[in-house]
Design an enzyme around this catalytic site. Sequence first.
Site, PDB file in Angstrom:
ATOM      1  N   HIS A 213      26.070  45.651  50.653  1.00 23.92           N
ATOM      2  CA  HIS A 213      25.180  46.812  50.733  1.00 23.92           C
ATOM      3  C   HIS A 213      24.650  47.427  52.112  1.00 23.92           C
ATOM      4  O   HIS A 213      24.123  48.589  52.276  1.00 23.92           O
ATOM      5  CB  HIS A 213      23.671  46.738  49.972  1.00 23.92           C
ATOM      6  N   SER A 217      30.304  49.893  49.789  1.00 24.12           N
ATOM      7  CA  SER A 217      31.570  49.754  49.025  1.00 24.12           C
ATOM      8  C   SER A 217      32.662  50.305  49.794  1.00 24.12           C
ATOM      9  O   SER A 217      32.624  51.378  50.180  1.00 24.12           O
ATOM     10  CB  SER A 217      31.591  50.080  47.636  1.00 24.12           C
ATOM     11  N   LYS A 241      29.704  51.821  33.635  1.00 23.87           N
ATOM     12  CA  LYS A 241      30.998  51.519  33.570  1.00 23.87           C
ATOM     13  C   LYS A 241      31.143  49.904  33.759  1.00 23.87           C
ATOM     14  O   LYS A 241      32.201  49.248  33.177  1.00 23.87           O
ATOM     15  CB  LYS A 241      31.708  51.992  34.996  1.00 23.87           C
ATOM     16  N   ASP A 242      30.169  49.184  34.478  1.00 22.93           N
ATOM     17  CA  ASP A 242      30.564  47.715  34.516  1.00 22.93           C
ATOM     18  C   ASP A 242      30.315  47.174  33.078  1.00 22.93           C
ATOM     19  O   ASP A 242      30.883  46.101  32.733  1.00 22.93           O
ATOM     20  CB  ASP A 242      29.402  47.007  35.620  1.00 22.93           C
ATOM     21  N   GLU A 285      44.415  21.958  37.219  1.00 24.77           N
ATOM     22  CA  GLU A 285      44.150  23.218  36.464  1.00 24.77           C
ATOM     23  C   GLU A 285      44.895  24.480  36.925  1.00 24.77           C
ATOM     24  O   GLU A 285      45.362  24.574  38.055  1.00 24.77           O
ATOM     25  CB  GLU A 285      42.554  23.452  36.595  1.00 24.77           C
TER      26      GLU A 285
END
Lengths: 415, 251
Positions: A213, A217, A241-242, A285
Amino acid sequence: MSSHKFENKVIQWLDDRLPIFSVLQHDAIDYPTPRNLNYWWNFGSLAGIMLVIMLLSGIFLAMAYTPNVNLAFGSVERIMRDVNYGWLLRYLHMNGATWFFVVVYIHIFRGLYYGSYKAPREVLWWLGLIIYLVMMGTAFMGYCLPWGQLSFWGTTVITNLFSAVPLVGDAVTTWLWGGFSVDNPTLNRFFALHYLLPFVLFALVFLHLVALHTTKSNNPLGIDVKGPQDTLPFHPYYTIKDLFGLGILLMFYLGFVFYNPNYFAEPTNYIPANPLVTPPHIVPEWYFLPFYAILRSVPDKLGGVIAMFGAIVIFFFLPWIDSSKVRSATFRPIYKQIFWIFVIDCLVLGYIGSQPPEGIMVPLGRVFSVAYFAFFPLLWVIGKLERPKPLPQSIAAPVLKGSHASHSDKPKEKA
Amino acid sequence: MRKFLLSTLAAGLMVAAFPALAEEAALPHQPWPWLGVFGQYDKAQLKRGLQVFREVCSNCHSLKLVAYRNIGYFGFTDDEIKDIAAEKQVQDGPNDQGDMFMRPARPSDRFVPPFPNDQAARVANNGALPPDLSLMTKARPGGPDYVFALLTGFTDPPKNFTLPDGMYYNEAFPGHQISMPPPVADDAVTYADGTKATKEQIVKDVTAFLNWSAEPELDVRHSLGLKVMLFLFVLTALLYALKRKIWADVH
């Protein structure tokens, strides 16, 4: 601090003393976000949600788990059989690790593709890499806890890597184990650290967000925001959207939880740990497999360990290795190809890491490991040689088909 | 959007292909009733499998993670479970005199193992340790298909294959030498429900029982999963519609 005025007097009173509401208003609602973010930008918030899911399921699992070499395996089975919905908690946690890594890998590769590591976002990139490293440590120690055969032998193999350190290696390994082999003290401390590190992760994620922030972005065009016409408020545009992206992720994740919960697991780990019987094929893994392949490709133990850790550490220097000033691969025709070759190289290394190190896999592992490291010097060279495509004037220009092109680019951002 | 979905799908498939590629020659798949989204255990089959386990397997193998109370899921009454449990003796104590004593097993007890410890099991089995079967279908690649292939995989050894004394040849077992003699044949048990006890039927039933022992939650998991997935599908569709509506003025 609290610049925003609230109608509700109680909220205003509290906000004057502790600005949680104005911070939320500023950073989660009004926060000006580039208007052209595509779906690849969903994975940051998805990673945050996965962390919360892992924390919650893990805390409740810990209430029924016993970190003792004689009881751990049985306590996990007790969770599976006798704890109400214990099987759901455990499968959520187990598969959650897989999908957490899927999301984070996509998030990292997105940053790589769109040049999100470049100035002014170097510290944001570093914090992300530290989060990734802590995540790997957490996942590794978590895999030890069910005390199955691969828990035990995986822990033995990986902790033994530290014995490659010259002079103090053996002492360091003994110190890590809390004894002369992987045993009860090892399990106890791994449990303690596995419980601790997610909270460290939470703090790191907070710092990651503060850095985000501060620099704001990046976006698919990789150009800077020039003014309000380039941005949208975070809410409702990116919250919805998220949320839609979350729905898609949950369908994949819960699909595996309910219908193939052991797909990403190794059957051998349902055999209780036995220090006297080595399983024929010890594999970590899946999310560690590319690094495991690099480790095994170097014929020298110390060299292998250095190469494996170097494969991650080198990413810290990426902002300076990449010599191009253009961020987004959209405008970098050669880098775009190199990027996809690198992605494929990582996937192939992952496959090689899953196979026994014999026959064709050994030379293949070496070729693809060299290719992995060749990516970085190549990045420097390409940055010097490549002729990037012309960058658009502003974010709004291509989005709005040039109708706002006459707008002044005076910065009008809210404080 | 389409490009994004396609590339996500491609990446997902590549991830999914890893373990699949790592598997060795695939075992023949059996049509187990619990497979698939709507798959559930066949409780009559589980009952038959329990009978096979009690009459055959349990002479050598333990089932330490399953309690007698758990078989109530097959439809046994409380009294029937009590009777089944009480056939075995377990050590309890100490009592008021400080002595350990034997008592009949209760529904709350786990299945009583045939041997008191691993060493005793080895002595009685020619040096080999019969593994605990509670998680067998989860602990071997191929799961129930492997167990089925193993139990039906006893054949004569091929020429030039030297089989040590006391070992048996098995096509599914890694290395093909197994210490377990062929455990079942046609009519090795007489089913209480009248099902014809062919070898294949017996093996199927006991494998189903062992799969339930390893994953007793499967029925609940599948039915809850169906509801969750339907809910998610509707929710995600609504979220997408909402997203389209909110973004309509931007595009």
